[in-house]
Design a protein around this motif. Structure first.
Motif, PDB file in Angstrom:
ATOM      1  N   ALA A   1      -2.712 -10.745  56.102  1.00  6.87           N
ATOM      2  CA  ALA A   1      -3.263 -12.078  56.361  1.00  6.87           C
ATOM      3  C   ALA A   1      -4.504 -12.324  55.524  1.00  6.87           C
ATOM      4  O   ALA A   1      -4.701 -13.421  54.979  1.00  6.87           O
ATOM      5  N   ALA A   2      -5.369 -11.317  55.396  1.00  2.48           N
ATOM      6  CA  ALA A   2      -6.564 -11.465  54.568  1.00  2.48           C
ATOM      7  C   ALA A   2      -6.190 -11.700  53.109  1.00  2.48           C
ATOM      8  O   ALA A   2      -6.811 -12.522  52.418  1.00  2.48           O
ATOM      9  N   ALA A   3      -5.166 -10.991  52.630  1.00  3.12           N
ATOM     10  CA  ALA A   3      -4.746 -11.180  51.246  1.00  3.12           C
ATOM     11  C   ALA A   3      -4.261 -12.606  51.012  1.00  3.12           C
ATOM     12  O   ALA A   3      -4.584 -13.237  49.993  1.00  3.12           O
ATOM     13  N   ILE A   4      -3.475 -13.136  51.952  1.00  2.00           N
ATOM     14  CA  ILE A   4      -3.001 -14.521  51.813  1.00  2.00           C
ATOM     15  C   ILE A   4      -4.186 -15.479  51.796  1.00  2.00           C
ATOM     16  O   ILE A   4      -4.299 -16.363  50.927  1.00  2.00           O
ATOM     17  N   GLY A   5      -5.077 -15.334  52.767  1.00  2.00           N
ATOM     18  CA  GLY A   5      -6.207 -16.250  52.871  1.00  2.00           C
ATOM     19  C   GLY A   5      -7.123 -16.194  51.662  1.00  2.00           C
ATOM     20  O   GLY A   5      -7.564 -17.234  51.147  1.00  2.00           O
ATOM     21  N   LEU A   6      -7.421 -14.986  51.195  1.00  2.00           N
ATOM     22  CA  LEU A   6      -8.329 -14.855  50.047  1.00  2.00           C
ATOM     23  C   LEU A   6      -7.682 -15.391  48.773  1.00  2.00           C
ATOM     24  O   LEU A   6      -8.359 -16.011  47.939  1.00  2.00           O
ATOM     25  N   ARG A   7      -6.390 -15.180  48.603  1.00  2.00           N
ATOM     26  CA  ARG A   7      -5.713 -15.761  47.446  1.00  2.00           C
ATOM     27  C   ARG A   7      -5.766 -17.288  47.497  1.00  2.00           C
ATOM     28  O   ARG A   7      -5.994 -17.938  46.465  1.00  2.00           O
ATOM     29  N   ARG A   8      -5.578 -17.858  48.676  1.00  2.00           N
ATOM     30  CA  ARG A   8      -5.656 -19.312  48.803  1.00  2.00           C
ATOM     31  C   ARG A   8      -7.073 -19.822  48.534  1.00  2.00           C
ATOM     32  O   ARG A   8      -7.261 -20.986  48.152  1.00  2.00           O
ATOM     33  N   ALA A   9      -8.069 -18.940  48.740  1.00  2.00           N
ATOM     34  CA  ALA A   9      -9.464 -19.308  48.468  1.00  2.00           C
ATOM     35  C   ALA A   9      -9.868 -19.041  47.022  1.00  2.00           C
ATOM     36  O   ALA A   9     -11.027 -19.267  46.657  1.00  2.00           O
ATOM     37  N   GLY A  10      -8.922 -18.545  46.196  1.00  2.00           N
ATOM     38  CA  GLY A  10      -9.196 -18.376  44.780  1.00  2.00           C
ATOM     39  C   GLY A  10      -9.435 -16.962  44.312  1.00  2.00           C
ATOM     40  O   GLY A  10      -9.705 -16.735  43.128  1.00  2.00           O
TER      41      GLY A  10
ATOM     42  N   LEU B   1     -15.580 -17.062  52.351  1.00  2.00           N
ATOM     43  CA  LEU B   1     -15.691 -16.613  50.967  1.00  2.00           C
ATOM     44  C   LEU B   1     -14.943 -17.544  50.024  1.00  2.00           C
ATOM     45  O   LEU B   1     -14.329 -17.118  49.051  1.00  2.00           O
ATOM     46  N   GLY B   2     -15.011 -18.831  50.312  1.00  2.00           N
ATOM     47  CA  GLY B   2     -14.353 -19.820  49.476  1.00  2.00           C
ATOM     48  C   GLY B   2     -15.039 -20.002  48.136  1.00  2.00           C
ATOM     49  O   GLY B   2     -16.060 -19.374  47.830  1.00  2.00           O
ATOM     50  N   ALA B   3     -14.472 -20.876  47.341  1.00  2.00           N
ATOM     51  CA  ALA B   3     -14.967 -21.106  45.982  1.00  2.00           C
ATOM     52  C   ALA B   3     -16.439 -21.487  46.004  1.00  2.00           C
ATOM     53  O   ALA B   3     -16.875 -22.327  46.797  1.00  2.00           O
ATOM     54  N   GLY B   4     -17.210 -20.870  45.116  1.00  2.00           N
ATOM     55  CA  GLY B   4     -18.622 -21.205  44.961  1.00  2.00           C
ATOM     56  C   GLY B   4     -19.562 -20.524  45.926  1.00  2.00           C
ATOM     57  O   GLY B   4     -20.777 -20.694  45.830  1.00  2.00           O
ATOM     58  N   VAL B   5     -19.029 -19.754  46.863  1.00  2.00           N
ATOM     59  CA  VAL B   5     -19.875 -19.085  47.853  1.00  2.00           C
ATOM     60  C   VAL B   5     -20.283 -17.713  47.324  1.00  2.00           C
ATOM     61  O   VAL B   5     -19.437 -16.941  46.861  1.00  2.00           O
ATOM     62  N   GLU B   6     -21.567 -17.409  47.377  1.00  2.00           N
ATOM     63  CA  GLU B   6     -22.048 -16.090  46.985  1.00  2.00           C
ATOM     64  C   GLU B   6     -21.561 -15.066  47.998  1.00  2.00           C
ATOM     65  O   GLU B   6     -21.562 -15.312  49.206  1.00  2.00           O
ATOM     66  N   VAL B   7     -21.106 -13.899  47.521  1.00  2.00           N
ATOM     67  CA  VAL B   7     -20.418 -12.936  48.382  1.00  2.00           C
ATOM     68  C   VAL B   7     -21.295 -12.494  49.544  1.00  2.00           C
ATOM     69  O   VAL B   7     -20.846 -12.462  50.702  1.00  2.00           O
ATOM     70  N   ALA B   8     -22.519 -12.153  49.293  1.00  2.00           N
ATOM     71  CA  ALA B   8     -23.392 -11.661  50.366  1.00  2.00           C
ATOM     72  C   ALA B   8     -23.566 -12.713  51.450  1.00  2.00           C
ATOM     73  O   ALA B   8     -23.516 -12.412  52.651  1.00  2.00           O
TER      74      ALA B   8
END
Length: 348
Positions: free
Chosen positions: A11-20, A290-297
């Motif tokens: 599920a995390a892989a799907i979501g993170l891929r959709r987030a770029g 962790l969508g587009a443009g968000v700093e990881v920390a």
């Protein structure tokens, strides 16, 4: 890099891929399982599946739960689950789906090559040097969690042992039967198949002297139908047994560029049926943070703030429910508390 190709990891892989994100999943098993027990997917987790674009596929692979009753060993009713109340509150009921079916739905939403089967991870350090984000979705005995915390937050034995499996018997409606420090539950899987589980109090490492199936028949063989029919239909090699643990609460689900989710973050007892559900919600929350443009920390801090409080509350409730099921003497009081808890409504 997502470590663990179970429900939370896929599920995390799907979501993170959709987030770029570009995502790889490392899974120690050599492939998807073809057998496994059933799961109850509650409305909030169904919404999470919808956010991942696989909600309808999961519904088609499963079936709505029509109801459920809590009974005593003689068959007398303690309380019923009011699924109409759940529908009124959340818009739908629980859906039952087998673990293999849900994993297949999630895997089908990922391109070939994203999941690398037969690839166990033994050390976190080598991953954090190579990836912008490492997601620990590697379960109860998480290597990723150990890399963050060592043995400072150990697993806790709950004082119980559990058995589970699938029997070639069909039942119409699921439910649980509570004895004195013992419990037996069933959930319909489909035509001619029923998922079952059983629990008894026991110290860590306990093993039945006469074997698991003999012990199950000794404990539950004279309980109400369909318990004896299920026991008669089982063979010893179809019975799985394990000690029941949960996880000492963590101070954070993140550290550096590492995030934990699912059982790696908040392993809870199965008494509320929320383990898989919370892993799905974790995965969606992590991807949203962790969508587009968000700093990881910053995104990881937001994820921790979003998911740690509710999941740790859920784990406390599950542990309390498990303790209620271990009551051996004050069963009338226990039954009254169970009725009150159901009247307050199930966790959506």
């Amino acid at each position: 890099m997502v470590v663990g190709g179970g429900i939370g990891g896929l599920a995390a892989a799907i979501g993170l891929r959709r987030a770029g994100w570009q995502v790889t999943v490392l899974e120690r098993a050599t492939g998807l399982p073809v057998t496994g027990t059933g799961l109850g997917i509650w409305p909030a987790a169904l919404r999470a599946l919808g956010a991942l674009g696989v909600g309808e596929q999961a519904r088609r692979r499963g079936r709505p739960q029509l109801g459920g009753e809590f009974r005593r060993p003689d068959g007398s009713r303690i309380a019923s689950m009011d699924m109409r109340k759940l529908i009124r509150r959340y818009g739908e009921t629980v859906h039952l789906i087998t673990r293999p079916a849900l994993l297949a739905v999630l895997a089908e939403a990922l391109p070939d090559g994203v999941v690398r089967f037969g690839t166990p991870v033994t050390d976190l350090a080598g991953l954090t040097d190579r990836y912008d984000l490492v997601v620990g979705a590697d379960g109860l005995r998480s290597v990723v969690r150990a890399g963050l915390y060592g043995d400072r937050y150990p697993l806790r034995h709950t004082g119980t042992v559990a058995w589970r499996g699938v029997a070639p018997v069909e039942v119409a409606v699921g439910g649980e039967t509570w004895g004195r420090g013992t419990k037996f539950g069933v959930t319909p899987e489909g035509p001619g198949r029923t998922n079952w589980y059983a629990v008894r109090t026991a110290p860590p490492g306990w093993r039945p002297a006469a074997g698991d199936l003999a012990e199950l028949r000794r404990l539950f063989g004279d309980w109400h139908d369909p318990v004896p029919r299920l026991l008669d239909a089982m063979t010893p090699d179809e019975v799985l047994r394990h000690d029941v643990h949960d996880l000492t609460p963590l101070p954070s689900y993140v550290g550096g560029r590492v995030a934990l989710l699912g059982d790696a973050a908040h392993a809870m007892t199965p008494d509320l049926g929320q383990g898989a559900c919370q892993a799905l919600i974790d995965a969606v929350s992590l991807a949203e943070c962790l969508g587009a443009g968000v700093e990881v920390a910053a995104g990881l801090r937001a994820y921790d703030q979003s998911r740690r409080p509710p999941t740790q509350r859920m784990a406390v409730l599950a542990r309390r429910a498990g303790r209620l099921g271990q009551v051996r003497h004050a069963t009338r009081l226990r039954d009254g508390l169970l009725r009150l808890a159901l009247a307050a409504g199930p966790p959506g």
